[in-house]
Enzyme design. Structure first.
Site, mmCIF file in Angstrom:
data_model
loop_
_atom_site.group_PDB
_atom_site.id
_atom_site.type_symbol
_atom_site.label_atom_id
_atom_site.label_comp_id
_atom_site.label_asym_id
_atom_site.label_seq_id
_atom_site.Cartn_x
_atom_site.Cartn_y
_atom_site.Cartn_z
ATOM 1 N N PRO A 2 29.870 33.377 32.672
ATOM 2 C CG PRO A 2 28.965 35.163 31.497
ATOM 3 C CD PRO A 2 30.076 34.166 31.472
ATOM 4 C CD GLU A 3 28.677 28.153 34.864
ATOM 5 O OE1 GLU A 3 27.692 27.558 34.380
ATOM 6 O OE2 GLU A 3 29.845 27.814 34.639
#
Ligand SMILES: [Zn+2]
Length: 276
Positions: A2-3
């Site tokens: 997850p960014e």
């Protein structure tokens, strides 16, 4: 992984709904990356404040009726996701943090357990303060402009792509977004950071902001099993210009997209559209 856009989409998906909730109980599963550092049973009755994001961290502020303040810093690690609902299925083997409130249950599902939930008296003190201390500016911070980026890159021989990825100048330009922003700005990712001119820094800042804004609007990206706290999937990966497109024709000039390794990370770029 997850960014920043996925973490922001996650925040938007439950932040308003959990604000003002009263904590009934907190349950921990297997150990996460770091210990919580607080007796979670003592959180009964605390009230949840406005959920904030800093980089890829979420800050869940908590306050007790006697005015005592604190909160939990949450990181989704490599594979984590948060759910928030009144009706969640019974906790499974990958659910390692659960906060039951009168507005619903917040649950961290994290198969690889690189995620974290850490207590602090505020997001600027204790362990959260240490974890957030080295972060660069937020991508939408007014202080981030071409002049600031140019100044911070001065004299640095590391490639511009790696300078972006490091996160100490600006957070959020993870691998996909750094590749995409450099393509849109027409900058060769291998160019030494200190040689990016001020006008090109201005363009690059605008493109980092625009690619992140687009990813947030599209609901986050990167990981195919990424879900926000409603369970909706992100779609940004469908729209990339260079990332994941090795040997496919550039969408602008038709030249095959190249893939190189920079610091163990794959970089995708167009050898014609992106210049040194
Ligand atoms: Zn091209």
């Amino acid at each position: 992984m997850p960014e920043l856009p996925e973490v922001e989409v996650t925040r938007q998906s439950f932040g308003d709904r959990i604000e003002g909730a009263s904590v009934r109980s907190v349950h921990m599963g297997k150990p996460l990356r770091w210990p919580v550092g607080y007796d979670v049973d003592a959180l009964h009755g605390w009230q949840v404040g406005k959920v904030l994001r800093r980089g890829k961290y979420l800050w869940l502020p908590l306050a007790r009726s006697d005015g005592t303040q604190g909160g939990l810093l949450i990181h989704l690690g490599m594979s984590g996701s948060l759910s928030f609902s009144h009706r969640l299925p019974p906790a499974g083997v990958h659910d390692h943090f659960e906060m039951v409130t009168d507005k619903g249950t917040l649950r961290l599902t994290d198969p690889r357990r690189f995620g974290a939930v850490v207590w602090g008296p505020s997001m600027h003190e204790g362990v959260p303060g240490k974890l957030l201390a080295g972060l660069g500016l937020e991508p939408f911070d007014e202080a981030l402009d071409g002049a600031y980026l140019h100044e911070r890159l001065r004299g640095r021989s590391v490639a511009i792509k790696q300078a972006l990825l490091a996160g100490d100048i600006v957070v959020g330009a993870g691998n996909i977004y750094a590749c995409e922003a450099l393509f849109r700005a027409g900058i060769d990712p291998r160019l030494p950071a200190g040689r990016v001119s001020k006008p090109r820094c201005e363009k690059l800042v605008r493109e980092v902001q625009s690619v992140l804004q687009q990813a947030i609007a599209l609901g986050g990206s990167s990981l195919k099993d990424f879900k926000d706290a409603h369970g909706a999937q992100g779609h940004f990966q469908l729209a990339t210009q260079v990332y994941g497109r090795e040997a496919l024709p550039c969408r602008v000039c038709g030249t095959p997209i190249r893939r190189v390794l920079q610091g163990q990370r794959a970089t995708f770029y167009c050898p014609i559209c992106q210049k040194r």
